[in-house]
Design an enzyme around this catalytic site. Structure first.
Site, PDB file in Angstrom:
ATOM      1  N   ASN A   9      35.067  40.488  33.552  1.00  0.00           N
ATOM      2  CA  ASN A   9      36.340  40.225  34.228  1.00  0.00           C
ATOM      3  C   ASN A   9      37.444  40.375  33.179  1.00  0.00           C
ATOM      4  OD1 ASN A   9      38.573  39.166  35.495  1.00  0.00           O
ATOM      5  ND2 ASN A   9      37.548  37.326  36.250  1.00  0.00           N
ATOM      6  N   LYS A  16      36.571  37.839  30.383  1.00  0.00           N
ATOM      7  CA  LYS A  16      35.569  36.824  30.727  1.00  0.00           C
ATOM      8  C   LYS A  16      34.256  37.525  31.037  1.00  0.00           C
ATOM      9  CE  LYS A  16      39.013  33.746  32.718  1.00  0.00           C
ATOM     10  NZ  LYS A  16      39.704  33.422  33.939  1.00  0.00           N
ATOM     11  N   ARG A  93      35.651  43.430  37.493  1.00  0.00           N
ATOM     12  CA  ARG A  93      36.868  43.233  38.289  1.00  0.00           C
ATOM     13  C   ARG A  93      37.809  44.402  37.995  1.00  0.00           C
ATOM     14  NH1 ARG A  93      42.213  40.909  38.071  1.00  0.00           N
ATOM     15  NH2 ARG A  93      42.071  40.853  35.806  1.00  0.00           N
ATOM     16  N   HIS A 181      44.564  38.979  43.209  1.00  0.00           N
ATOM     17  CA  HIS A 181      43.716  37.768  43.157  1.00  0.00           C
ATOM     18  C   HIS A 181      42.698  37.747  44.299  1.00  0.00           C
ATOM     19  CE1 HIS A 181      47.024  35.552  40.709  1.00  0.00           C
ATOM     20  NE2 HIS A 181      46.049  35.927  39.896  1.00  0.00           N
ATOM     21  N   GLY A 210      47.448  30.166  38.173  1.00  0.00           N
ATOM     22  CA  GLY A 210      47.007  30.309  36.783  1.00  0.00           C
ATOM     23  C   GLY A 210      48.154  30.894  35.989  1.00  0.00           C
ATOM     24  N   ARG A 241      55.857  35.726  34.104  1.00  0.00           N
ATOM     25  CA  ARG A 241      56.398  36.701  35.085  1.00  0.00           C
ATOM     26  C   ARG A 241      57.408  36.000  35.994  1.00  0.00           C
ATOM     27  NH1 ARG A 241      50.693  38.822  37.221  1.00  0.00           N
ATOM     28  NH2 ARG A 241      49.720  38.062  35.325  1.00  0.00           N
ATOM     29  N   GLY A 328      43.866  27.636  36.657  1.00  0.00           N
ATOM     30  CA  GLY A 328      44.205  26.737  35.540  1.00  0.00           C
ATOM     31  C   GLY A 328      45.188  25.623  35.880  1.00  0.00           C
ATOM     32  N   ILE A 329      46.297  25.957  36.501  1.00  0.00           N
ATOM     33  CA  ILE A 329      47.305  24.944  36.834  1.00  0.00           C
ATOM     34  C   ILE A 329      46.875  24.184  38.097  1.00  0.00           C
ATOM     35  CG2 ILE A 329      49.731  24.563  37.452  1.00  0.00           C
ATOM     36  CD1 ILE A 329      50.330  27.274  35.998  1.00  0.00           C
ATOM     37  N   GLY A 330      46.467  24.932  39.115  1.00  0.00           N
ATOM     38  CA  GLY A 330      46.094  24.310  40.393  1.00  0.00           C
ATOM     39  C   GLY A 330      44.948  23.327  40.267  1.00  0.00           C
ATOM     40  N   GLU A 331      44.003  23.621  39.370  1.00  0.00           N
ATOM     41  CA  GLU A 331      42.838  22.740  39.228  1.00  0.00           C
ATOM     42  C   GLU A 331      43.098  21.548  38.321  1.00  0.00           C
ATOM     43  OE1 GLU A 331      39.507  25.166  37.860  1.00  0.00           O
ATOM     44  OE2 GLU A 331      40.067  26.703  39.308  1.00  0.00           O
ATOM     45  N   GLU A 379      35.738  33.810  40.305  1.00  0.00           N
ATOM     46  CA  GLU A 379      35.800  35.259  40.570  1.00  0.00           C
ATOM     47  C   GLU A 379      34.501  35.935  40.143  1.00  0.00           C
ATOM     48  OE1 GLU A 379      39.287  35.661  38.159  1.00  0.00           O
ATOM     49  OE2 GLU A 379      40.558  36.050  39.890  1.00  0.00           O
TER      50      GLU A 379
END
Ligand code: ADP
Length: 394
Positions: A9, A16, A93, A181, A210, A241, A328-331, A379
């Site tokens: 990925n 990854k 990916r 995504h 993320g 971004r 990352g942020i959401g979790e 993913e």
């Protein structure tokens, strides 16, 4: 040892890796170990760890070492690790599948060429995803490789959601809202059936927050709308971004400020978002711990924009049954989730502060009309499932 599938990925700053035991016909692929090829370090390094965090394989190299030499060592190590088992395929990916690729495909020379030709649609990301495919083809020409697309899950997005209000001929050239995504969202389409069957067919907004961030409006397990569109710049404010801005703004930067196309690209992709607004960092951990008011302002804007975009997704869904936070942020950030949800009470979203603070699966208040969940994305599992299905022709 069993037969295995390798998943690669490739992102902009790291790659990854994951090795899955091939489940054979009908059975899901099972994770054996995970790794990372990290270009952030002074010396690039590749590390593979087992499921308990023990290091199984580690290699550091000179700064100029190319990824192909890392992959050569990785393949040698995998052969040893599998002692008698075989590496059956590599799943990758790939960020853009264009109009043509709505399903994963086995990579042939003609397909690789078709994927290269999509580079103008994702000039920064597509080459990064294709490089490992090219390296693997050189190293093991007979090893099947599978390309899984970030855009494919959104092929179900139809007009008006897929359309820009531009002259019609642009759409015929492929200028449309693609969305990204997709492997993460597709993972949820399957995973929700297991962990929250009551929501699998419901109207769900998945918030993949993320360093890149987007939303997917999902109904009946299919993508109805999404916030990234023609490029990965659109929609939410992200780490570096800008997200959606006035389309006249790049014209202003070019015509009035004299910035070149490359300079504008750099501002929009790498100097904006949380980093640009805070002037401090793109990392939510740093901003949450900072006393600088600009850090709080950046987080406030991030949450405001995410809340406004969730409301737009609800419009596309015709209502809302659940929000799922991931990446990352959401979790990991109860603060950001709280700030986003605070603006969504009118939709029936209400958090249980203790459950939110503990990153529990269900973080909504018992009385809330809308369920709110925190679920890690995977993913690599989606890529492994596709790769296994393709090589066993299922
Ligand atoms: P990507 O895969 O797109 O590089 P991730 O999904 O790994 O991104 O998310 C990376 C971001 O997640 C970091 O930049 C940081 O802002 C955020 N993050 C990671 N861990 C935490 C944490 N414990 N608390 C808050 N934010 C976190």
């Amino acid at each position: 040892m069993p037969n295995a599938l390798l998943v690669i990925n490739a992102g902009s700053s790291s790659i990854k890796l994951a090795l899955f035991e091939s489940g054979g016909s009908g059975a899901p692929a099972l994770l054996l170990c995970k790794g990372m090829l990290d270009h952030h370090q002074q010396q690039p390094q590749m590390i593979v760890k087992d499921l308990h965090g023990n290091v199984l394989f580690e290699r550091h190299a000179a700064a100029e070492a190319d990824d192909e030499s890392f992959f050569a060592d990785l393949l040698r190590w995998i052969d040893e690790f599998l002692t008698g088992g075989t590496l059956l395929a590599v799943g990758h990916r790939v960020v853009h599948g264009g109009l043509k690729f709505s399903e994963p495909v086995k990579v042939t020379p003609a397909i690789l060429q078709a994927l290269r030709e999509l580079t103008p649609l994702a000039p920064l990301h597509q080459p990064v995803c294709l490089a490992p495919i090219e390296a693997m083809q050189k190293l093991r020409p007979d090893l099947p490789q599978v390309a899984c697309f970030d855009t494919a899950f959104h092929h179900s997005v139809a007009p008006p959601m897929s359309r820009f209000a531009l002259p019609r001929y642009f759409e015929q050239e492929g200028v449309r809202r693609y969305g990204f995504h997709g492997l993460s969202y597709e993972f949820f389409a399957r995973h929700l059936r297991e962990i929250a069957p009551d929501l699998a067919m419901a109207r769900v907004v998945i918030a993949h927050l993320g360093s890149g961030a987007s939303l997917c409006a999902m109904r009946n397990g299919r993508s109805v709308d999404t916030t990234m569109s023609f490029t990965t710049l659109d929609g939410l404010m992200m780490g570096t971004r800008c997200g959606a801005i006035d389309p006249g703004l790049p014209l202003y930067l070019q015509q009035q400020r004299g910035l070149s196309a490359d300079e504008i690209e750099h501002v929009l992709y790498y100097e904006s978002g949380l980093l640009g607004v805070s002037g401090i960092s793109a990392d939510v951990r740093v901003l949450t711990n900072s006393d600088d008011p600009r850090a709080a302002e950046a987080l406030e804007l991030f949450a405001f924009r995410a809340g406004a975009a969730i409301a737009a997704m609800v419009h596309s869904l015709g209502g809302l049954d659940a929000i799922v936070f991931t990446a990352g942020i959401g979790e990991n950030s109860p603060e950001v989730r709280k700030q986003i949800c605070a603006g969504l009470g009118w939709l029936g979203v209400e958090l249980d502060d203790a459950a939110n603070g503990a990153n529990e699966l269900r973080i909504g208040a018992k009385t809330a009309r809308v369920a709110t969940l925190v679920v890690p994305t995977d993913e690599e599992a989606a890529i492994a499932a596709h790769s296994q299905a393709l090589i066993t022709n299922r």
